[in-house]
Design an enzyme around this catalytic site. Structure first.
Site, short mmCIF file in Angstrom:
data_model
loop_
_atom_site.label_atom_id
_atom_site.label_comp_id
_atom_site.label_asym_id
_atom_site.label_seq_id
_atom_site.Cartn_x
_atom_site.Cartn_y
_atom_site.Cartn_z
N HIS A 35 0.83 -1.22 0.00
CA HIS A 35 0.00 0.00 0.00
C HIS A 35 0.86 1.27 0.00
O HIS A 35 0.36 2.36 0.25
CB HIS A 35 -0.99 0.02 1.17
CG HIS A 35 -2.14 -0.95 0.99
ND1 HIS A 35 -3.40 -0.56 0.59
CD2 HIS A 35 -2.20 -2.30 1.11
CE1 HIS A 35 -4.19 -1.63 0.52
NE2 HIS A 35 -3.48 -2.69 0.82
N SER A 68 -8.22 -16.69 -25.76
CA SER A 68 -7.47 -17.10 -24.57
C SER A 68 -7.98 -18.46 -24.10
O SER A 68 -9.18 -18.73 -24.20
CB SER A 68 -7.64 -16.08 -23.44
OG SER A 68 -7.17 -16.64 -22.22
N ALA A 134 -5.08 -14.48 -8.00
CA ALA A 134 -4.52 -14.92 -6.71
C ALA A 134 -3.57 -13.89 -6.13
O ALA A 134 -2.88 -14.14 -5.15
CB ALA A 134 -3.80 -16.25 -6.88
N LEU A 136 -0.99 -12.64 -7.82
CA LEU A 136 0.34 -12.79 -8.43
C LEU A 136 0.42 -12.02 -9.75
O LEU A 136 1.34 -12.20 -10.53
CB LEU A 136 0.69 -14.26 -8.62
CG LEU A 136 0.78 -15.05 -7.31
CD1 LEU A 136 1.06 -16.52 -7.59
CD2 LEU A 136 1.86 -14.48 -6.40
N SER A 137 -0.57 -11.18 -9.98
CA SER A 137 -0.60 -10.28 -11.13
C SER A 137 -0.58 -10.97 -12.48
O SER A 137 0.27 -10.71 -13.33
CB SER A 137 0.50 -9.22 -11.05
OG SER A 137 0.03 -8.08 -11.73
N SER A 138 -1.56 -11.83 -12.67
CA SER A 138 -1.80 -12.35 -14.02
C SER A 138 -2.16 -11.19 -14.95
O SER A 138 -1.94 -11.27 -16.16
CB SER A 138 -2.92 -13.38 -14.01
OG SER A 138 -4.17 -12.79 -13.70
N SER A 139 -2.68 -10.10 -14.38
CA SER A 139 -3.06 -8.96 -15.23
C SER A 139 -1.83 -8.27 -15.82
O SER A 139 -1.77 -7.99 -17.01
CB SER A 139 -3.93 -7.97 -14.45
OG SER A 139 -3.29 -7.51 -13.29
N ASP A 183 2.89 -3.49 -10.38
CA ASP A 183 2.79 -4.80 -11.03
C ASP A 183 3.46 -4.81 -12.39
O ASP A 183 4.24 -5.70 -12.72
CB ASP A 183 1.33 -5.21 -11.20
CG ASP A 183 0.61 -5.37 -9.88
OD1 ASP A 183 1.27 -5.25 -8.83
OD2 ASP A 183 -0.61 -5.61 -9.90
#
Ligand code: ADP
Ligand code: MG
Length: 393
Positions: A35, A68, A134, A136-139, A183
């Site tokens: 944060h 995808s 989850a 872990l920043s798949s984005s 990220d």
């Protein structure tokens, strides 16, 4: 089947020919600095070995066609239509299926940077081994893979930090998710066995060798599988508290406050706002101390900083949950060198820094503690600091 093969196979079955290339970018985990990003402070994440792959080829039209393994159907948009689709109005859903806004949003953001470039249509097939949603920043991984592919194919010559900003613009303005840039920066700047120290005000970044491998240490991720309904509201409230704290202190952001300002802060603000401020101020200190400890003493010296970070998030920022506390406590009681929740909080994952030989003991103990507490079994795996985007084929 590997995600690389899955992306290539999906391309072939969807588009009836071979891709011209496959590009990938990693997910990330935050080692410390939570944060602090939107307070213009410091973070220390690292890219992980889980990656998202984009198999891509020109298609000789003005369309972008996207597939995808995560989605049921193809999404098609004409390149000249993108300016009509994005930006997404605040609080609204994107005008295309949400997952495809990450991909089309990157194309849109690249076009905004290079309006004159003669960009031609592409077919894109995505597959990933980053756990989705989850923390872990798949984005960032999908944005990074697509941005790298289009940067190469469209011959834009953009550097990694610019591509990180492209990913953030896609996520903020095309998807409509109000996230910081940590990220994308950590995915784009990943290096094997190094974390990325980022100054979220200047966007200056530097690689900090972690030395985990040489010291025989592993980072265990304990995904609690908890997603809390109030995480969005909780995030917004924390941001507002930080803004209020900065305003009361008469500074632009909490980045400009230091530990010596805390006694005055305690006098002029309510207890909740004060504790939010204290977390940010001390967390920035801990990030700097972690960088110094890694550089000067090695990775075994950062355990106490991780533990102090967790306590601050649990007690001052109040973003932990029972599952995260249980994971951290069980790991520490069974030999972990340090442990803390990671990510935005209200669920998600914790990390533990563990000597290789202690991995079975720590993960068994965490599983047992979850079973004893009646929690859903956690998903436990190791991550290691890995390289940023690359062309795989
Ligand atoms: P996180 O980044 O923590 O995994 P986010 O909510 O930020 O979680 O991003 C997850 C979203 O990103 C998914 O719901 C989906 O819309 C999109 N996404 C991520 N990976 C893929 C993928 N491989 N294929 C399609 N969409 C994806
Ligand atoms: Mg994300």
């Amino acid at each position: 089947m590997t995600a690389l093969t899955a992306a290539r196979d999906l391309f072939t079955t969807s588009f009836g020919r071979e891709p011209e290339g496959v590009w990938s970018a990693p997910g990330r985990v935050n080692l410390i600095g939570e944060h602090t990003d939107y307070n213009e402070g410091f973070v220390l994440p690292f890219a992980i070995q889980h990656r998202t792959y984009a198999a891509v080829a020109f298609n000789g039209t003005g369309d972008i066609r996207v597939e995808s393994t995560f989605a049921d159907s193809q999404v098609v948009a004409h390149l000249d239509e993108l300016d009509g689709i994005f930006p997404t109005a605040p609080g609204e859903a994107p005008g295309v299926p949400e997952w495809s806004a990450y991909v089309l949003g990157v194309a849109w953001a690249l076009r905004a940077l290079r309006p004159d470039a003669p960009l031609t249509g592409v077919d894109i097939a995505i597959a990933s081994d980053v756990p989705i949603g989850a923390g872990l920043s798949s984005s960032a991984a999908i944005e990074g893979a697509v941005a790298s592919a289009l940067n190469d194919l469209w011959e834009l010559g953009l550097d990694p930090v610019t591509l990180a900003q492209v990913g953030r613009k896609a996520e903020n303005e095309a998807v409509g998710a109000p996230t910081g840039i940590m990220d994308q920066m950590s995915s784009m700047l990943g290096r094997p066995d190094a974390a990325t120290f980022i100054d979220c005000r200047s966007l200056e970044a530097k690689s900090v060798p972690t030395g985990f491998r040489d010291a025989g240490l592993e980072v265990l991720v304990i995904d609690t599988q908890v997603t809390h309904a109030h995480s969005t509201g909780g995030y917004r409230e924390r941001r507002e508290s930080c803004e209020r704290g900065a305003q009361l202190l008469g500074i632009r952001s909490l980045r400009d406050a230091s530990v010596s300002d805390l006694p005055r802060a305690a006098e002029i603000m309510d207890d909740v706002t004060f504790r939010r401020v204290r977390h940010i101020v001390t967390e920035n200190q801990r990030v700097l101390a972690t960088v110094a400890a890694l550089t000067e003493q090695g990775p075994r010296a950062i355990g106490d900083l991780l533990v102090a970070s967790h306590a601050s998030m649990r007690d001052d920022f109040e973003i932990s949950v029972a599952e995260l506390d249980t994971a951290v406590d069980a790991a520490l009681e069974n030999g972990a060198i340090g442990a803390r929740m990671t990510g935005g909080g209200f669920g998600g994952a914790a990390i533990a820094l563990v000597a290789h030989a202690d991995l079975p003991r720590v993960s068994d103990a965490v599983e047992q503690a979850f079973a004893d507490a009646g929690f859903t079994a956690p998903h436990i795996f190791t991550v290691s600091p890995s390289e940023g985007p690359r062309r795989d084929a």
